[in-house]
Enzyme design. Structure first.
Site, PDB file in Angstrom:
ATOM      1  N   ASP A  70       0.813  -1.220   0.000  1.00 28.19           N
ATOM      2  CA  ASP A  70       0.000   0.000   0.000  1.00 28.19           C
ATOM      3  C   ASP A  70       0.846   1.269   0.000  1.00 28.19           C
ATOM      4  OD1 ASP A  70      -2.540   1.328   0.080  1.00 28.19           O
ATOM      5  OD2 ASP A  70      -2.263   1.704   2.221  1.00 28.19           O
ATOM      6  N   SER A 118      -6.688   5.201  -0.069  1.00 21.50           N
ATOM      7  CA  SER A 118      -7.004   3.897  -0.644  1.00 21.50           C
ATOM      8  C   SER A 118      -8.492   3.605  -0.496  1.00 21.50           C
ATOM      9  CB  SER A 118      -6.198   2.798   0.052  1.00 21.50           C
ATOM     10  OG  SER A 118      -4.815   3.048  -0.056  1.00 21.50           O
ATOM     11  N   GLN A 161      -5.264  -2.004  -6.945  1.00 16.86           N
ATOM     12  CA  GLN A 161      -5.830  -1.086  -5.963  1.00 16.86           C
ATOM     13  C   GLN A 161      -6.456   0.109  -6.666  1.00 16.86           C
ATOM     14  OE1 GLN A 161      -3.520   1.908  -3.419  1.00 16.86           O
ATOM     15  NE2 GLN A 161      -3.925   0.305  -1.921  1.00 16.86           N
TER      16      GLN A 161
END
Length: 293
Positions: A210, A235, A285
């Site tokens: 991430d 995110s 993502q």
């Protein structure tokens, strides 16, 4: 192993407070919310602790629902959705202040032989030839929107040796580039002698995944991100597939690209390779990518 890595391992060592209920702590955040990679990694730890050791994580799918409070513990509740002959499925909800902040579904599988093929590893320079975070971040300190951002970024990455192949987004402001980014990463110390199980390496890779995945979105538009104040981001969802065994304390190449950005959102997709060219992980993502008005 440095103290930062020890602290990260402690962060992933959740406290079990009841059957299928775990509690995790947070570390100081670079931004005033819990780092998404931390929540995802802790949730996967919680799921994995309810699964037989011979079954290994092969995928996860997650949604970030609310910003996490770095000053409060996070409670993870695990639902045992299914235990089949080969696959095990778990659902995890992370809760703070009585509200869900994160939702994860994870699948685990008993190892078996099968068909084999993979995409070839792209070219990349050796990680030892690239500058460390300690060498590269001070170069851009004057560009950051607040004093001390370089120091906070460096502190956040002390547990992980992360090296950009090319200039990071905050070093490429104003110059749109190909929407692609590569970084090498590994833990800042060997994991021999600690709880050295496959789940730990998978969770550490989840944590790191991430950190930079939406960089390619920013590069495509010459934006530097939150650190220079020209983008607001967070995110939204995150998915990973773990194809082959790997070690998080050995160099991994994170090859990232962005096929699309629209509607205030940007999509990043990536492949993570071992140094000898094995495709270990695939990642996708989507995140909020807004230009401040």
């Amino acid at each position: 192993m440095n103290q930062a890595l020890k602290s990260l391992l402690d962060l992933l060592d959740l406290e079990q407070i009841e059957q299928d209920i775990f509690r995790g702590q947070s570390r100081s955040a670079v931004v005033p919310r819990v780092f998404g990679g931390q929540v995802a990694a802790q949730a996967l730890v919680a799921a994995g602790r309810t699964v037989p050791a011979e079954r290994h994580a092969h995928s996860l799918h997650a949604y970030f629902l609310r910003p996490g409070d770095p000053g409060a513990p996070i409670v993870y509740t695990v639902d045992r959705i299914r235990d089949g002959r080969s696959f095990t499925t778990r659902r995890v909800v992370a809760v703070q202040h009585g509200q869900p902040i994160f939702h994860l579904s994870a699948s685990f599988q008993t190892y078996e032989d099968g068909l084999e093929h993979q995409a070839a590893m792209p070219p990349a320079p050796d990680p030892e030839t690239l500058p460390t975070a300690a060498e590269i971040l001070p170069r851009y300190a004057d560009a950051f929107v607040e004093p001390g951002v370089a120091e906070r970024l460096l502190e956040a990455r002390e547990a992980v040796d992360l090296r950009y192949v090319d200039a990071p987004p905050f070093g490429s402001v104003g110059t749109p580039k190909e929407p692609r980014s590569q970084v090498w990463f590994r833990t800042n110390g060997k994991l021999d002698g600690v709880i050295d199980e496959p789940l730990l390496h998978v969770c550490l890779a989840t944590y790191v995944s991430d950190m930079t995945l939406l960089d390619s979105v920013l590069l495509a538009h010459g934006r530097g991100g939150w650190a220079v104040g020209d983008v607001v981001g967070a995110s939204l969802d995150h998915a990973m597939w773990f194809h082959r065994p790997f070690r998080a304390d050995e160099w991994l190449l994170y090859d990232q690209e962005s096929p699309s950005a629209s509607g205030g959102r940007g999509l990043g997709q990536a492949r993570i390779y071992t140094r000898d060219g094995q495709l270990a992980i695939s990642v996708i993502q989507e995140g909020v990518v807004r230009v401040p008005r």
